[in-house]
Scaffold this active site. Structure first.
Site, PDB file in Angstrom:
ATOM      1  N   HIS A 150      -8.053  -6.169   9.938  1.00 36.84           N
ATOM      2  CA  HIS A 150      -8.279  -5.640   8.234  1.00 36.84           C
ATOM      3  C   HIS A 150      -6.257  -6.259   8.234  1.00 36.84           C
ATOM      4  CE1 HIS A 150      -5.697  -2.009  10.713  1.00 36.84           C
ATOM      5  NE2 HIS A 150      -5.318  -1.794   9.518  1.00 36.84           N
TER       6      HIS A 150
ATOM      7  N   GLU B 261     -10.205  -2.018   5.185  1.00 32.42           N
ATOM      8  CA  GLU B 261     -10.803  -2.200   6.631  1.00 32.42           C
ATOM      9  C   GLU B 261     -12.342  -2.968   6.268  1.00 32.42           C
ATOM     10  OE1 GLU B 261      -9.703  -0.515   9.060  1.00 32.42           O
ATOM     11  OE2 GLU B 261      -8.330   1.111   8.434  1.00 32.42           O
TER      12      GLU B 261
ATOM     13  N   ASP C 145       1.049  -1.417  -0.407  1.00 30.11           N
ATOM     14  CA  ASP C 145       0.197  -0.068  -0.190  1.00 30.11           C
ATOM     15  C   ASP C 145       0.718   1.269  -0.140  1.00 30.11           C
ATOM     16  OD1 ASP C 145       0.890  -0.632   3.089  1.00 30.11           O
ATOM     17  OD2 ASP C 145      -0.941  -1.660   3.999  1.00 30.11           O
TER      18      ASP C 145
END
Length: 261
Positions: free
Chosen positions: A138, A143, A67
């Site tokens: 998560h 999430e 990410d």
């Protein structure tokens, strides 16, 4: 899903690092999916020590990002690209040519997300993806109630996440980006081997829901139950809510040495 219970974070880091080293011995140009945060640091430290000792050659390894912040320049010290350069690439003796990551500064973020999924596929796919887990289950920035089929996409950070991350930005929440690009759960599940490390009592409920609960979007990590080769490595504290802990200890203690994790 295989669950391995280890004494502490250092033992978990060593176990996973050896699995990564064995992968690199079989496939020197393996694509390693890496995560940020404090949890995987013992893994990176153990793997770097093996490289330094000559126990494994990582010179042809490739590294893929899980990410990234949106709008934060790649050279910013707290961009995840910069963090991974310090914690993974440099200790392993790699440069940015070995690195794959999404462009968080692109004008067209949707296109950048699609391009990253395409880049992972063009690279042959991730061979081993490291994951941490949040207290709410998560993985990445997926999430609770994220689609279990989701692809790499933009996500909005919760206020609590921004508060938590402000410590990396001089304590100023206004410096913490509002959005991130994250590999989706569907993207993550395409890796050949998923390895999740969780440590501490605070992760115990999330680990139990991931391993022994139903597959449900409310616990995104539970999607690992659908994967053909998923390994969950936990210390004693993180394993404290597992009903089948004794079974997991027995099976790992009695598996063939050649099988690895």
């Amino acid at each position: 899903m295989e669950v391995v219970i280890v004494p502490d974070a250092k033992a978990g880091g060593e176990l996973i690092a050896e699995a990564m080293a064995e992968l690199l011995r079989r496939k020197p140009d393996a694509l390693l999916g890496v995560a940020t945060g404090s949890t995987p640091l013992p893994i990176y430290e153990a793997l770097a020590a093996k490289v330094k000792a000559g126990a494994v050659d990582a010179s042809r390894a490739r590294v893929a990002q899980l990410d990234e912040y949106v709008g934060l320049p790649a050279e910013h010290p707290e961009s995840y690209r910069s963090v991974l350069r310090r914690e993974v690439l440099e200790p392993l003796g790699l440069d940015l040519k070995a690195f794959l990551g999404p462009d968080g500064t692109a004008e067209g973020i949707r296109a950048a997300c699609e391009a990253y999924d395409a880049a992972l596929a063009s690279a042959g796919g991730v061979d081993l993806q490291l994951l941490g887990i949040g207290t709410d289950g998560h993985i990445g920035f997926n999430e609770p109630c994220s689609s279990l089929a989701s692809r790499t996409r933009i996500k909005t950070l919760t206020e609590q996440t921004r508060v938590d991350n402000a410590r990396f930005f001089e304590g100023d929440i206004e410096q913490v980006p509002q959005h991130v690009i994250t590999q989706g759960i569907g993207t993550i599940l395409e890796a050949r081997h998923l390895v999740l490390l969780a440590t501490g009592e605070g992760k115990a409920d999330a680990v139990a829901a991931t391993v022994e609960g139903p597959v449900a979007a409310v616990c995104p990590a539970s999607a690992l139950q659908l994967h053909q080769h998923a390994t969950v490595v936990v210390d004693e504290a993180a394993a404290s809510k597992l009903k089948l802990a004794d079974y997991f200890r027995h099976t790992f203690a009695n598996k063939p040495d050649w099988q690895g994790i």
